[in-house]
Scaffold this motif. Structure first.
Motif, PDB file in Angstrom:
ATOM      1  N   GLY A 403       0.797  -1.222   0.000  1.00  0.00           N
ATOM      2  CA  GLY A 403       0.000   0.000   0.000  1.00  0.00           C
ATOM      3  C   GLY A 403       0.823   1.262   0.000  1.00  0.00           C
ATOM      4  N   VAL A 404       1.957   1.242  -0.683  1.00  0.00           N
ATOM      5  CA  VAL A 404       2.857   2.395  -0.704  1.00  0.00           C
ATOM      6  C   VAL A 404       2.370   3.415  -1.727  1.00  0.00           C
ATOM      7  CG1 VAL A 404       5.219   3.168  -1.097  1.00  0.00           C
ATOM      8  CG2 VAL A 404       4.796   0.946  -0.022  1.00  0.00           C
ATOM      9  N   ILE A 405       2.314   4.662  -1.323  1.00  0.00           N
ATOM     10  CA  ILE A 405       1.949   5.746  -2.238  1.00  0.00           C
ATOM     11  C   ILE A 405       3.190   6.160  -3.018  1.00  0.00           C
ATOM     12  CG2 ILE A 405       1.198   8.142  -2.387  1.00  0.00           C
ATOM     13  CD1 ILE A 405      -0.424   7.529   0.229  1.00  0.00           C
ATOM     14  N   ALA A 406       3.078   6.165  -4.338  1.00  0.00           N
ATOM     15  CA  ALA A 406       4.170   6.627  -5.194  1.00  0.00           C
ATOM     16  C   ALA A 406       3.927   8.094  -5.516  1.00  0.00           C
ATOM     17  CB  ALA A 406       4.243   5.798  -6.471  1.00  0.00           C
ATOM     18  N   SER A 407       4.653   8.961  -4.841  1.00  0.00           N
ATOM     19  CA  SER A 407       4.527  10.403  -5.044  1.00  0.00           C
ATOM     20  C   SER A 407       5.537  10.807  -6.116  1.00  0.00           C
ATOM     21  CB  SER A 407       4.803  11.126  -3.724  1.00  0.00           C
ATOM     22  OG  SER A 407       4.900  12.522  -3.913  1.00  0.00           O
ATOM     23  N   MET A 408       5.028  11.016  -7.334  1.00  0.00           N
ATOM     24  CA  MET A 408       5.899  11.166  -8.497  1.00  0.00           C
ATOM     25  C   MET A 408       5.594  12.470  -9.232  1.00  0.00           C
ATOM     26  SD  MET A 408       5.685   7.165  -9.734  1.00  0.00           S
ATOM     27  CE  MET A 408       7.216   7.108 -10.666  1.00  0.00           C
ATOM     28  N   GLN A 409       6.513  12.880 -10.094  1.00  0.00           N
ATOM     29  CA  GLN A 409       6.421  14.165 -10.785  1.00  0.00           C
ATOM     30  C   GLN A 409       6.633  13.960 -12.284  1.00  0.00           C
ATOM     31  OE1 GLN A 409       8.892  13.710  -8.129  1.00  0.00           O
ATOM     32  NE2 GLN A 409       7.126  13.970  -6.780  1.00  0.00           N
ATOM     33  N   PRO A 410       5.557  13.935 -13.080  1.00  0.00           N
ATOM     34  CA  PRO A 410       5.697  13.667 -14.513  1.00  0.00           C
ATOM     35  C   PRO A 410       6.668  14.576 -15.238  1.00  0.00           C
ATOM     36  CG  PRO A 410       3.398  13.518 -13.868  1.00  0.00           C
ATOM     37  CD  PRO A 410       4.138  14.043 -12.669  1.00  0.00           C
ATOM     38  N   GLN A 411       6.724  15.861 -14.852  1.00  0.00           N
ATOM     39  CA  GLN A 411       7.610  16.783 -15.563  1.00  0.00           C
ATOM     40  C   GLN A 411       9.073  16.371 -15.458  1.00  0.00           C
ATOM     41  OE1 GLN A 411       5.016  19.512 -13.376  1.00  0.00           O
ATOM     42  NE2 GLN A 411       5.899  21.113 -14.648  1.00  0.00           N
ATOM     43  N   HIS A 412       9.436  15.645 -14.395  1.00  0.00           N
ATOM     44  CA  HIS A 412      10.821  15.181 -14.292  1.00  0.00           C
ATOM     45  C   HIS A 412      11.181  14.270 -15.460  1.00  0.00           C
ATOM     46  CE1 HIS A 412      11.681  17.094 -10.611  1.00  0.00           C
ATOM     47  NE2 HIS A 412      11.197  16.203  -9.773  1.00  0.00           N
ATOM     48  N   GLU A 413      10.257  13.434 -15.874  1.00  0.00           N
ATOM     49  CA  GLU A 413      10.559  12.496 -16.978  1.00  0.00           C
ATOM     50  C   GLU A 413      10.905  13.269 -18.245  1.00  0.00           C
ATOM     51  OE1 GLU A 413       9.859  10.861 -20.681  1.00  0.00           O
ATOM     52  OE2 GLU A 413       8.074  11.743 -19.764  1.00  0.00           O
ATOM     53  N   ALA A 414      10.112  14.298 -18.548  1.00  0.00           N
ATOM     54  CA  ALA A 414      10.361  15.070 -19.764  1.00  0.00           C
ATOM     55  C   ALA A 414      11.685  15.819 -19.688  1.00  0.00           C
ATOM     56  CB  ALA A 414       9.210  16.044 -20.007  1.00  0.00           C
ATOM     57  N   SER A 415      12.003  16.345 -18.513  1.00  0.00           N
ATOM     58  CA  SER A 415      13.238  17.120 -18.358  1.00  0.00           C
ATOM     59  C   SER A 415      14.482  16.240 -18.266  1.00  0.00           C
ATOM     60  CB  SER A 415      13.152  17.997 -17.093  1.00  0.00           C
ATOM     61  OG  SER A 415      12.104  18.922 -17.185  1.00  0.00           O
ATOM     62  N   ASP A 416      14.327  15.053 -17.694  1.00  0.00           N
ATOM     63  CA  ASP A 416      15.489  14.243 -17.315  1.00  0.00           C
ATOM     64  C   ASP A 416      15.827  13.111 -18.271  1.00  0.00           C
ATOM     65  OD1 ASP A 416      15.466  15.812 -15.075  1.00  0.00           O
ATOM     66  OD2 ASP A 416      14.884  14.243 -13.678  1.00  0.00           O
ATOM     67  N   ARG A 417      14.987  12.831 -19.257  1.00  0.00           N
ATOM     68  CA  ARG A 417      15.126  11.564 -19.980  1.00  0.00           C
ATOM     69  C   ARG A 417      16.501  11.392 -20.636  1.00  0.00           C
ATOM     70  NH1 ARG A 417      14.609  12.068 -25.454  1.00  0.00           N
ATOM     71  NH2 ARG A 417      13.727  14.026 -26.233  1.00  0.00           N
ATOM     72  N   VAL A 418      17.031  12.437 -21.254  1.00  0.00           N
ATOM     73  CA  VAL A 418      18.336  12.303 -21.914  1.00  0.00           C
ATOM     74  C   VAL A 418      19.418  12.083 -20.864  1.00  0.00           C
ATOM     75  CG1 VAL A 418      20.064  13.458 -23.330  1.00  0.00           C
ATOM     76  CG2 VAL A 418      17.626  13.674 -23.901  1.00  0.00           C
ATOM     77  N   MET A 419      19.367  12.852 -19.780  1.00  0.00           N
ATOM     78  CA  MET A 419      20.326  12.680 -18.694  1.00  0.00           C
ATOM     79  C   MET A 419      20.178  11.310 -18.051  1.00  0.00           C
ATOM     80  SD  MET A 419      20.241  12.756 -15.115  1.00  0.00           S
ATOM     81  CE  MET A 419      18.895  13.840 -14.662  1.00  0.00           C
TER      82      MET A 419
END
Length: 563
Positions: A403-419
């Protein structure tokens, strides 16, 4: 400093917006969209708000409206959605980012240095040059910037500039000297002082726990500066359609800032605080979480703990070495025993626990601790993992199992994908930003921005969540497209899922009877707009508790004092 105080007066003495005081309010003639609480969405045409600022009835096509109400809002056919909830932000840092040097738009080291030089010249009275937002990865550098480079534009005045992820800082020679950081300074546990190649002399960047060496020496803001920063932050959240934010890492000073705003009737949005460590937790909450106060505008839920750093500064704790630096697996801030002890200390007094974990080893360690602690601490605990950016696919089922809540931020994926590709290599991308896979286990997703790391723009986050593409529409077909979410799931993560993560699903996140009347008028339908159109959604009005809190047309960018 004086200009900050002047700004506060402007921000907080604006014209009070025309909203009813205590009355029944009928909001009608809208294209209403809300999560239905069952994984789908419900459409409606209007609703009634009671004098307590709660929704009394929701009206669909053909439903009879009340004949007499105190106040009527004609939606004029506009799109109406629930207020967005940012499940992970840094409220005061967001405000202070507007008041200090912002390097987030710099596209190269030279441009960053030019901006620093201009800011230094424009603020001769500032004792230190403070700011942040820099990102060497977006500059195309395969290294960190140096103190020597910063020295060329700071005129001998101490300068301290935090990296965009908040997990590293860039100091000039004067700041290093003020902090006593020399070649004999040892790396603290969980941190690193980057060195000039071939020597032990500090190069200028300090990572994770090492940043405290400079942080403790830089000037601290005064209470009036903090009040101004909070005013700035509220403006940003309200204009973006964020009606509630989970403040991650609240200090006692931050909490007092929120309380002062409440006392002065200037707390317009809702803030749910997670104390920055056990000491702050006990200072703010004492024997346990606080109750809701000020018409459900402020509450302290729990504690935010750090287990590792960030990918960009190679502080995230990985199971295997970094693909682009085989000498390190990251910078764990503590052992499993230590994090487990802190989690237990909070849980025994009923505080909700939120742990920052980005690397796959960090996530596995937190999941191990949760499994162990769940044997002792029963009941509805709602353990949270903040970010969960890189998870070993073998560990993903454990989110749902516990029952773990995954507190995530979609914008990180767009900004970080190449890195992220460079840091991880292709073999570890399957568990990176794995929203759909984690949700498929039955775990709750709670979406946010991590502002000021990313702007608190929930509609931009929605666009990323349903497309896995950035502002340029790239990559074609989406990055790791198997993790794309449905529109219903993405909207739910910013509303009902985020509310659940705050123990607030009984009052926030939906347009439904008994819920607080927090809602937005917007110009795009999140269920039909193309990703690029959704990304550019304009918030026309933001209502909180049945009262107009911000209006693009009437307020001109200023949030008036709440009555």
């Amino acid at each position: 400093m004086k200009s900050w105080i002047a700004a506060a007066a402007t921000l907080l003495s604006g014209t009070v917006l025309a909203t009813p005081a205590v009355a029944d309010v009928l909001v009608d003639n809208v294209e209403g969209i809300t999560p239905d609480g069952k994984g789908g969405v419900e459409r409606f045409e209007g609703f009634l708000i009671d004098p307590q600022g709660k929704i009394a009835q929701v009206f669909h096509k053909g439903d009879k409206r009340p004949k007499k109400v105190d106040y009527k809002v004609d939606g004029k056919g506009r799109i109406l959605v629930p207020g967005m909830i940012d499940a992970h932000g840094h409220v005061m840092a967001t405000g202070f980012a507007k008041m200090t040097l912002d390097l987030s738009m710099a596209k190269s080291l030279d441009e960053a240095l030019s901006r620093i030089a201009a800011w230094t010249a424009a603020h001769p009275e500032a004792p230190w040059i403070l700011g942040g937002g820099w990102n060497q990865a977006s500059w195309g550098l395969d290294r960190m910037p140096t103190a020597a480079e910063l020295d060329t534009v700071t005129g001998g005045k101490p300068a301290w500039l935090t990296r965009i992820d908040g997990h590293a800082g860039w100091a000039n020679s004067a700041a290093l000297a003020a902090a006593g950081v020399t070649s004999s300074t040892a790396d603290p546990a969980g941190g690193e002082v980057l060195r000039i190649a071939g020597s032990k002399a500090p190069a200028g960047v300090l990572v994770d726990a090492a940043t405290a060496l400079v942080e403790k020496k830089r000037p601290k803001p005064r209470p009036e500066d903090a009040d101004t920063a909070f005013g700035e932050a509220q403006l940003q959240f309200l204009a973006a359609g964020v009606t509630t934010v989970a403040d991650m890492g609240t200090s006692i000073e931050d909490w007092q800032t929120f309380r002062r705003a409440s006392d002065k009737h200037q707390l317009r949005m809702r803030v749910v605080a997670y104390a920055g460590g056990i000491e702050a937790m006990t200072l703010i909450g004492g024997p346990g979480p606080t109750p809701w106060i000020d018409d459900d505008r402020l509450k302290m839920n729990g504690v935010k703990l750090y287990l590792d750093g960030a990918l960009g500064s190679r502080g995230a704790w990985l199971k295997a070495p970094y693909s682009d630096d085989a000498s390190t697996k990251g910078l764990p801030q503590m052992s499993q025993t230590q994090i487990g002890n802190l989690m237990s200390r909070a849980a025994m007094d009923g505080f909700q626990v939120a742990v920052h974990a980005i690397g796959d080893e960090a996530n596995a360690t937190v999941l191990d601790s949760i499994e162990e602690l769940s044997q002792t601490y029963k009941g509805d605990r709602r353990w949270r993992i903040e970010h969960a950016q890189v998870v070993d696919p073998a560990d993903i089922p454990r989110f749902g199992r516990n029952g773990v809540i995954a507190s995530m931020q979609p914008q990180h994926e767009a900004s970080d994908r190449v890195m992220a590709e460079a840091r991880l290599g292709p073999q570890r991308l399957a568990g990176a930003y794995a929203w759909k896979s984690i949700a498929a286990t039955g775990a709750k997703l709670a979406f946010g921005s991590d502002t000021p790391v990313e702007p608190a723009h929930p509609f931009e986050g929605l666009a990323v969540a349903i497309s896995r593409t950035g502002a340029d529409g790239q990559p074609t077909g989406g990055w790791q497209p198997q993790e794309v979410l449905t529109r219903e799931a993405a909207l739910g993560a910013y509303t009902t899922g985020a509310a659940y993560s705050l123990f607030a699903e009984d009052r926030l996140g939906r347009i439904a009877p008994g819920m607080r009347a927090d809602f937005l008028f917007v110009d795009e339908d999140p269920m039909t707009a193309a990703p690029q159109a959704l990304r550019g959604t304009h918030v026309l009005e933001t209502w909180i508790g049945g009262r107009l809190a911000w209006s693009a047309a009437q307020d001109g960018g200023k949030a008036g004092v709440r009555r």
